[in-house]
Design an enzyme around this catalytic site. Structure first.
Site, mmCIF file in Angstrom:
data_model
loop_
_atom_site.group_PDB
_atom_site.id
_atom_site.type_symbol
_atom_site.label_atom_id
_atom_site.label_comp_id
_atom_site.label_asym_id
_atom_site.label_seq_id
_atom_site.Cartn_x
_atom_site.Cartn_y
_atom_site.Cartn_z
ATOM 1 N N TYR A 166 23.172 30.266 19.997
ATOM 2 C CA TYR A 166 22.919 28.919 20.537
ATOM 3 C C TYR A 166 23.378 27.839 19.543
ATOM 4 O O TYR A 166 24.032 26.858 19.921
ATOM 5 C CB TYR A 166 21.423 28.821 20.799
ATOM 6 C CG TYR A 166 20.916 27.538 21.381
ATOM 7 C CD1 TYR A 166 21.005 27.280 22.753
ATOM 8 C CD2 TYR A 166 20.286 26.587 20.568
ATOM 9 C CE1 TYR A 166 20.490 26.112 23.288
ATOM 10 C CE2 TYR A 166 19.770 25.421 21.102
ATOM 11 C CZ TYR A 166 19.871 25.183 22.460
ATOM 12 O OH TYR A 166 19.364 24.022 22.984
ATOM 13 N N LYS A 170 26.173 25.053 20.194
ATOM 14 C CA LYS A 170 25.780 23.642 20.191
ATOM 15 C C LYS A 170 26.559 22.844 19.141
ATOM 16 O O LYS A 170 26.877 21.672 19.355
ATOM 17 C CB LYS A 170 24.273 23.521 19.939
ATOM 18 C CG LYS A 170 23.413 23.966 21.134
ATOM 19 C CD LYS A 170 23.781 23.220 22.399
ATOM 20 C CE LYS A 170 22.663 23.165 23.428
ATOM 21 N NZ LYS A 170 23.110 22.570 24.707
HETATM 22 N N1 LIG Z 1 14.301 20.608 25.564
HETATM 23 C C1 LIG Z 1 14.703 20.468 24.297
HETATM 24 O O1 LIG Z 1 13.921 20.135 23.369
HETATM 25 C C2 LIG Z 1 16.143 20.699 23.947
HETATM 26 C C3 LIG Z 1 16.516 20.663 22.595
HETATM 27 C C4 LIG Z 1 17.851 20.797 22.260
HETATM 28 C C5 LIG Z 1 18.791 20.973 23.263
HETATM 29 N N2 LIG Z 1 18.402 21.050 24.569
HETATM 30 C C6 LIG Z 1 19.442 21.232 25.572
HETATM 31 O O2 LIG Z 1 19.221 20.359 26.639
HETATM 32 C C7 LIG Z 1 19.809 20.897 27.832
HETATM 33 C C8 LIG Z 1 18.791 20.849 28.960
HETATM 34 O O3 LIG Z 1 17.748 21.762 28.680
HETATM 35 P P1 LIG Z 1 16.244 21.576 29.194
HETATM 36 O O4 LIG Z 1 15.394 21.532 27.981
HETATM 37 O O5 LIG Z 1 16.165 20.480 30.181
HETATM 38 O O6 LIG Z 1 15.968 23.008 29.857
HETATM 39 P P2 LIG Z 1 16.041 23.483 31.373
HETATM 40 O O7 LIG Z 1 16.012 24.974 31.345
HETATM 41 O O8 LIG Z 1 14.994 22.783 32.177
HETATM 42 O O9 LIG Z 1 17.448 22.949 31.885
HETATM 43 C C9 LIG Z 1 18.637 23.667 31.827
HETATM 44 C C10 LIG Z 1 19.210 23.726 33.220
HETATM 45 O O10 LIG Z 1 20.516 24.300 33.178
HETATM 46 C C11 LIG Z 1 20.668 25.111 34.334
HETATM 47 N N3 LIG Z 1 21.716 26.104 34.106
HETATM 48 C C12 LIG Z 1 21.673 27.192 33.301
HETATM 49 N N4 LIG Z 1 22.826 27.877 33.379
HETATM 50 C C13 LIG Z 1 23.625 27.209 34.238
HETATM 51 C C14 LIG Z 1 24.942 27.424 34.714
HETATM 52 N N5 LIG Z 1 25.660 28.473 34.317
HETATM 53 N N6 LIG Z 1 25.465 26.526 35.576
HETATM 54 C C15 LIG Z 1 24.752 25.448 35.986
HETATM 55 N N7 LIG Z 1 23.472 25.218 35.594
HETATM 56 C C16 LIG Z 1 22.932 26.086 34.728
HETATM 57 C C17 LIG Z 1 19.299 25.744 34.516
HETATM 58 O O11 LIG Z 1 19.115 26.245 35.833
HETATM 59 C C18 LIG Z 1 18.364 24.602 34.154
HETATM 60 O O12 LIG Z 1 17.966 23.848 35.296
HETATM 61 C C19 LIG Z 1 20.264 22.312 27.461
HETATM 62 O O13 LIG Z 1 21.647 22.282 27.162
HETATM 63 C C20 LIG Z 1 19.469 22.606 26.210
HETATM 64 O O14 LIG Z 1 20.094 23.587 25.406
HETATM 65 C C21 LIG Z 1 17.106 20.914 24.932
#
Ligand SMILES: NC(=O)c1ccc[n+]([C@@H]2O[C@H](COP(=O)([O-])OP(=O)(O)OC[C@H]3O[C@@H](n4cnc5c(N)ncnc54)[C@H](O)[C@@H]3O)[C@@H](O)[C@H]2O)c1
Length: 297
Positions: A166, A170
């Site tokens: 990851y 990223k």
């Molecule tokens: N929540 C945090 O603190 C945090 C921290 C750092 C980075 N992120 C990043 O933020 C982004 C959103 O994450 P989140 O926290 O809202 O989690 P989340 O799991 O709610 O959202 C991710 C979404 O991506 C969708 N997804 C996964 N694979 C897919 C694909 N192949 N095609 C289309 N859609 C797909 C999932 O169905 C999900 O709805 C991600 O990239 C995550 O890595 C989140």
């Protein structure tokens, strides 16, 4: 002062069926953007699909008087990326904004990391951004306008246990963003990245008693600003969460210069190599090389 709006701008938001992406979609649609709500609807590790995830957000947007269309393609393949962009073009005739947000997790400490944990994470986060952004970029280049926001993570920028897959994907998005910023500049295409911290299904076991301060809606204003016509920057990274927004930058120390230096020179001048006094922040490779040449004169 007038509110910032997106009148008629077309935005693709990947992974917008829940979490952060849903918030981005709701705000942009509320402010007048025409939104493609993409989501494969799988589980956190990327397995399974559920078409209702994206549709629910579209229903929510429409119920609030906004305009959106659902898309259930996966970002993980070039065909999927092209199909997502086609959904935007078929529905609204163009693409102005891409928010690369889809994500999955397959954490494992490095000695146990395997290709089945590494490859899907690269496919969704890093290659996924490539698959969706490239066909959109071709349209943006033609129209002389575009805004691209990719979702990076502190796990890659700063490092975190159990996330070589990851973290690498990223941090890859940082390089992706900075090169796009250079290439897109003359077409009024701006590319930026965020490193968010928010309570979503991805992080619900990690936040402890800070959870109620880390609503995903706190991440959306900076994303919306970077997606706006008035976006003041390109090639930048912002750390965001819980109401705090900060610029993350990559800097370089003044360093130690001695042509023909030896191993012992390095040992004896280690403090100079490491000293952050007078550090500089190159905007791109040309800036960095310029400083290099200056030192070699
Ligand atoms: N929540 C945090 O603190 C945090 C921290 C750092 C980075 N992120 C990043 O933020 C982004 C959103 O994450 P989140 O926290 O809202 O989690 P989340 O799991 O709610 O959202 C991710 C979404 O991506 C969708 N997804 C996964 N694979 C897919 C694909 N192949 N095609 C289309 N859609 C797909 C999932 O169905 C999900 O709805 C991600 O990239 C995550 O890595 C989140």
């Amino acid at each position: 002062m007038a509110e910032l709006g997106y009148d008629g701008k077309v935005a693709i938001i990947t992974g917008a069926g829940g979490g952060l992406g849903r918030q981005h979609a709701l705000l942009l649609a509320k402010r007048g953007a025409l939104v493609v709500v993409n989501d494969l609807g799988g589980s956190i590790d990327g397995s399974g699909t559920d078409a209702s995830a994206a549709q629910k957000v579209v229903d929510e947007i429409k119920a609030a008087g906004g305009e959106a269309v659902a898309d259930h393609n996966s970002v993980a393949t070039p065909e999927g990326g092209a199909a997502i962009v086609k959904t935007a073009v078929d529905a609204y005739g163009k693409v102005d904004i891409v928010i690369n947000n889809a994500g999955i997790l397959r954490d494992k400490s490095f000695h146990n990391m395997s290709p089945d944990l590494m490859n899907p994470v690269f496919d969704v986060h890093l290659k996924g951004a490539f698959h969706v952004t490239q066909p959109a970029y071709l349209i943006m280049r033609e129209q002389g306008y575009g805004r691209i926001i990719s979702t990076s993570s502190a796990a890659g920028i700063f490092g975190n246990f159990g996330q070589t897959n990851y973290g690498a994907a990223k941090m890859g998005l940082v390089g992706f963003t900075r090169v796009l910023a250079v290439e897109g500049a003359k077409f009024n295409i701006k590319a930026n990245a965020i490193a968010p911290l928010a309570l979503t299904r991805m992080t619900e076991t990690l936040m402890g008693n800070l959870a109620d301060k880390l609503g995903p809606e706190e991440v959306t204003p900076i994303v919306a600003m970077l997606a706006h016509e008035d976006c003041p920057v390109s090639g930048n990274i912002f750390s965001v969460g819980g109401g705090r927004v900060a610029n993350v930058f990559i800097g370089e120390t003044q360093g130690y210069t001695k042509p023909g230096h030896t191993l012992e020179d390095l040992r004896d001048n280690w403090d100079a190599i490491m000293s952050q006094d007078g550090y500089f922040v190159p905007g791109n490779l040309a800036d960095e090389t310029g400083v290099f040449f200056e030192k070699l004169k």
